[in-house]
Write a protein that holds these residues in place. Structure first.
Motif, PDB file in Angstrom:
ATOM      1  N   MET A  32       0.787  -1.223   0.113  1.00 38.91           N
ATOM      2  CA  MET A  32       0.200  -0.027  -0.005  1.00 38.91           C
ATOM      3  C   MET A  32       0.996   1.219   0.178  1.00 38.91           C
ATOM      4  SD  MET A  32      -3.253  -0.290  -0.308  1.00 38.91           S
ATOM      5  CE  MET A  32      -3.596   1.338   0.015  1.00 38.91           C
ATOM      6  N   HIS A  33       1.971   1.267   0.571  1.00 40.52           N
ATOM      7  CA  HIS A  33       3.061   2.110   0.611  1.00 40.52           C
ATOM      8  C   HIS A  33       3.481   2.729  -0.871  1.00 40.52           C
ATOM      9  CE1 HIS A  33       6.334   4.542   2.530  1.00 40.52           C
ATOM     10  NE2 HIS A  33       6.969   4.466   1.287  1.00 40.52           N
ATOM     11  N   MET A  34       3.762   1.555  -1.726  1.00 42.25           N
ATOM     12  CA  MET A  34       3.974   1.653  -2.863  1.00 42.25           C
ATOM     13  C   MET A  34       2.881   2.146  -3.696  1.00 42.25           C
ATOM     14  SD  MET A  34       7.306   0.881  -2.691  1.00 42.25           S
ATOM     15  CE  MET A  34       7.511   1.090  -4.694  1.00 42.25           C
ATOM     16  N   ALA A  35       1.621   1.613  -3.549  1.00 43.53           N
ATOM     17  CA  ALA A  35       0.594   2.058  -4.255  1.00 43.53           C
ATOM     18  C   ALA A  35       0.286   3.627  -4.197  1.00 43.53           C
ATOM     19  CB  ALA A  35      -0.640   1.451  -3.685  1.00 43.53           C
ATOM     20  N   TRP A  36       0.378   4.039  -2.965  1.00 47.56           N
ATOM     21  CA  TRP A  36       0.169   5.562  -2.671  1.00 47.56           C
ATOM     22  C   TRP A  36       1.347   6.220  -3.399  1.00 47.56           C
ATOM     23  CZ3 TRP A  36      -3.203   8.621  -1.282  1.00 47.56           C
ATOM     24  CH2 TRP A  36      -4.610   8.090  -0.372  1.00 47.56           C
ATOM     25  N   LEU A  37       2.655   5.795  -3.340  1.00 44.41           N
ATOM     26  CA  LEU A  37       3.706   6.482  -3.699  1.00 44.41           C
ATOM     27  C   LEU A  37       3.772   6.838  -5.365  1.00 44.41           C
ATOM     28  CD1 LEU A  37       6.527   7.870  -3.165  1.00 44.41           C
ATOM     29  CD2 LEU A  37       7.356   5.496  -3.916  1.00 44.41           C
ATOM     30  N   TYR A  38       3.105   5.539  -5.942  1.00 44.59           N
ATOM     31  CA  TYR A  38       2.948   5.465  -7.591  1.00 44.59           C
ATOM     32  C   TYR A  38       1.829   6.508  -7.916  1.00 44.59           C
ATOM     33  CZ  TYR A  38       6.090   1.643  -7.970  1.00 44.59           C
ATOM     34  OH  TYR A  38       7.277   0.405  -7.619  1.00 44.59           O
ATOM     35  N   THR A  45       3.055  13.930 -12.117  1.00 45.20           N
ATOM     36  CA  THR A  45       3.482  13.919 -13.316  1.00 45.20           C
ATOM     37  C   THR A  45       2.475  14.693 -14.377  1.00 45.20           C
ATOM     38  OG1 THR A  45       4.832  11.897 -13.173  1.00 45.20           O
ATOM     39  CG2 THR A  45       4.175  12.560 -15.199  1.00 45.20           C
ATOM     40  N   ARG A  46       1.304  14.423 -14.000  1.00 42.29           N
ATOM     41  CA  ARG A  46       0.066  14.771 -14.862  1.00 42.29           C
ATOM     42  C   ARG A  46      -0.114  16.574 -14.606  1.00 42.29           C
ATOM     43  NH1 ARG A  46      -5.431  13.897 -11.998  1.00 42.29           N
ATOM     44  NH2 ARG A  46      -4.373  15.221 -10.806  1.00 42.29           N
ATOM     45  N   ASP A  47       0.381  16.967 -13.475  1.00 40.74           N
ATOM     46  CA  ASP A  47       0.182  18.388 -13.246  1.00 40.74           C
ATOM     47  C   ASP A  47       1.401  19.092 -13.088  1.00 40.74           C
ATOM     48  OD1 ASP A  47      -2.526  17.687 -12.615  1.00 40.74           O
ATOM     49  OD2 ASP A  47      -2.049  17.509 -10.345  1.00 40.74           O
ATOM     50  N   ASP A  48       2.330  18.600 -13.780  1.00 43.40           N
ATOM     51  CA  ASP A  48       3.641  19.255 -14.275  1.00 43.40           C
ATOM     52  C   ASP A  48       4.300  19.796 -12.613  1.00 43.40           C
ATOM     53  OD1 ASP A  48       3.804  18.761 -16.887  1.00 43.40           O
ATOM     54  OD2 ASP A  48       2.486  20.529 -17.205  1.00 43.40           O
ATOM     55  N   VAL A  49       4.270  18.897 -11.711  1.00 46.10           N
ATOM     56  CA  VAL A  49       4.812  19.039 -10.484  1.00 46.10           C
ATOM     57  C   VAL A  49       6.271  18.472 -10.520  1.00 46.10           C
ATOM     58  CG1 VAL A  49       5.038  18.998  -7.991  1.00 46.10           C
ATOM     59  CG2 VAL A  49       2.740  19.511  -9.223  1.00 46.10           C
ATOM     60  N   ASP A  50       7.330  19.409 -10.233  1.00 42.41           N
ATOM     61  CA  ASP A  50       8.635  18.622 -10.085  1.00 42.41           C
ATOM     62  C   ASP A  50       8.965  18.063  -8.623  1.00 42.41           C
ATOM     63  OD1 ASP A  50      11.087  18.091 -10.373  1.00 42.41           O
ATOM     64  OD2 ASP A  50      12.128  19.929 -10.625  1.00 42.41           O
ATOM     65  N   TYR A  51       8.871  16.630  -8.807  1.00 41.90           N
ATOM     66  CA  TYR A  51       9.146  16.106  -7.544  1.00 41.90           C
ATOM     67  C   TYR A  51      10.472  15.393  -7.456  1.00 41.90           C
ATOM     68  CZ  TYR A  51       7.544  12.014 -10.493  1.00 41.90           C
ATOM     69  OH  TYR A  51       7.298  11.205 -11.412  1.00 41.90           O
ATOM     70  N   PRO A  69      17.617  10.390 -11.076  1.00 46.12           N
ATOM     71  CA  PRO A  69      17.267  11.661 -10.155  1.00 46.12           C
ATOM     72  C   PRO A  69      16.614  10.862  -8.914  1.00 46.12           C
ATOM     73  CG  PRO A  69      17.029  12.136 -12.311  1.00 46.12           C
ATOM     74  CD  PRO A  69      17.333  10.862 -12.256  1.00 46.12           C
ATOM     75  N   LYS A  70      16.865  11.490  -7.565  1.00 50.72           N
ATOM     76  CA  LYS A  70      16.252  11.160  -6.511  1.00 50.72           C
ATOM     77  C   LYS A  70      14.889  11.971  -6.375  1.00 50.72           C
ATOM     78  CE  LYS A  70      16.594  11.289  -1.485  1.00 50.72           C
ATOM     79  NZ  LYS A  70      17.321  11.659  -0.146  1.00 50.72           N
ATOM     80  N   ARG A  71      13.826  10.966  -6.110  1.00 48.56           N
ATOM     81  CA  ARG A  71      12.628  11.641  -6.108  1.00 48.56           C
ATOM     82  C   ARG A  71      11.847  11.628  -4.902  1.00 48.56           C
ATOM     83  NH1 ARG A  71      13.308   9.525 -11.112  1.00 48.56           N
ATOM     84  NH2 ARG A  71      12.661  10.866 -12.859  1.00 48.56           N
ATOM     85  N   TRP A  72      10.776  12.392  -4.676  1.00 46.94           N
ATOM     86  CA  TRP A  72      10.258  12.493  -3.441  1.00 46.94           C
ATOM     87  C   TRP A  72       9.830  11.031  -2.664  1.00 46.94           C
ATOM     88  CZ3 TRP A  72       6.493  17.267  -4.532  1.00 46.94           C
ATOM     89  CH2 TRP A  72       7.143  18.168  -4.826  1.00 46.94           C
ATOM     90  N   GLU A  73      10.038  10.865  -1.562  1.00 43.13           N
ATOM     91  CA  GLU A  73       9.521   9.648  -0.799  1.00 43.13           C
ATOM     92  C   GLU A  73       7.982   9.974  -0.508  1.00 43.13           C
ATOM     93  OE1 GLU A  73      10.913  12.191   2.364  1.00 43.13           O
ATOM     94  OE2 GLU A  73      11.607  12.015   0.453  1.00 43.13           O
TER      95      GLU A  73
END
Length: 353
Positions: A32-38, A45-51, A69-73
């Motif tokens: 569920m952690h992975m599901a929420w992260l994805y 990605t859809r909203d062009d937010v640089d994470y 690139p390291k992405r937000w956890e």
């Protein structure tokens, strides 16, 4: 990204509902952690937010791990999605992030106890995910057609309910302490929100079969009339009703005996809670008069009422919640009872400082 997220959520639920899976609850939390992260990354990605993370020393250069690139956890992504720290969805998500850090690769023998102790939060985690998934990416992405109500016994029988309570008491003290202290620091409006912890009262419906109705139907509290809400609240946290011909009035239907209060509190805090603690608590909080008082009816009606016919007191579910909040930390327990707490499992004294 959305499909990968949905696959992770389905796998999480399959593991949770598999009685043969040794690490079922841990698997549920991890996936569920992975599901929420994805899911949140798909929104960004859809909203062009640089994470992506940028180097603090050189803001023009990306932080990288193995050349990527390291992405937000998930914790950082949650802050972006729900900036309000009092949001119950964020509180629920952060609870499971902390719980995952606490239990991952440990307590394999206590998977059943863990799932019993936080089943309400787990159900809320999944429902919050479904709501976020469908509101952000449309009803066609729902998991409702893939995840069905499981067939189970659980709290549908008295024996099952007793077994679940015994399971909760088997939790390691460190996990019980984490669960209790996390809840103790939440605002009451958040702790009582079904998006943080979902609590269900289930009724067996004695009615003609409707070919158009589902076997399991869910009615939201907010959709009930004021009269229906009062009826539901009157059942109490442990209330049960069997309807035969018509509903009859029951005096004290939502009230608990002292032994029931002790058992309910004991199952939800990381410390021992005894009848002596119960007596010390009602005296400290002035919930009811002393024994043999000339005015036994002068109770704090939020928590307790006097039964003149039987000459005793009934305690409301709100009083259980009050005691759980007060006794969830060592300092709070000592402040209320006047003595240092003992660990629920080992019985050893706990330093209240």
């Amino acid at each position: 990204m959305v499909q990968a997220s949905r696959d992770e959520a389905c796998l999480a639920v399959r593991l949770y509902n598999d009685p043969a899976e040794v690490r079922s609850f841990e698997g549920f939390v991890v996936h569920m952690h992975m599901a929420w992260l994805y899911l949140l990354h798909a929104e960004f990605t859809r909203d062009d937010v640089d994470y992506r993370y940028w180097q603090q020393a050189n803001p023009r250069r990306l932080e990288k791990i193995d050349g990527e690139p390291k992405r937000w956890e998930l914790a950082r992504s949650g802050l972006q999605r729900w900036p309000n720290p009092q949001d119950p969805v964020r509180a629920n998500l952060e609870f499971f992030i902390g719980l995952r850090n606490k239990v991952e690769h440990r307590f394999a023998s206590e998977q059943q106890a863990l799932s019993a102790a936080v089943s309400g939060q787990a159900q809320a985690l999944l429902l919050n995910y479904e709501y976020e998934l469908t509101t952000q990416f449309g009803v066609s992405s729902t998991l409702a057609t893939r995840l069905r109500f499981p067939i189970f016994v659980g709290s549908f029988t008295d024996e099952g309910e007793k077994a679940l309570l015994r399971l909760r008491r088997r939790l390691p003290s460190s996990v019980r302490k984490f669960i209790a202290e996390y809840a103790a620091h939440l605002d009451e409006s958040v702790a009582g929100d079904p998006r943080y912890e979902l609590r269900l009262r289930v009724f067996q419906e004695l009615a003609p079969k409707d070919p158009e109705a589902l076997a399991i139907q869910y009615t939201r509290y907010d959709d009930l009339s004021d009269k229906d809400r009062l009826a539901v609240e009157a059942l109490g946290r442990k209330g049960k009703v069997i309807v035969r011909e018509r509903v009859r009035n029951v005096v004290g239907a939502d009230e608990l005996r002292p032994t029931h209060v002790v058992e309910a509190v004991k199952s939800r805090i990381p410390y021992r809670f005894t009848s002596d603690d119960f007596q010390r608590a009602w005296k400290k909080l002035n919930v009811r008069p002393e024994t043999n008082s000339s005015t036994p009816e002068r109770t704090d009606e939020r928590y307790c009422t006097y039964d003149k016919r039987h000459g005793d007191y009934g305690y409301k579910p709100a009083y259980v919640e009050k005691l759980v909040r007060e006794c969830s930390t060592a300092k709070g327990y000592t402040r209320l009872t006047g003595k240092p707490p003992r660990d629920a499992v080992t019985g050893l004294l706990v330093d209240p400082s």
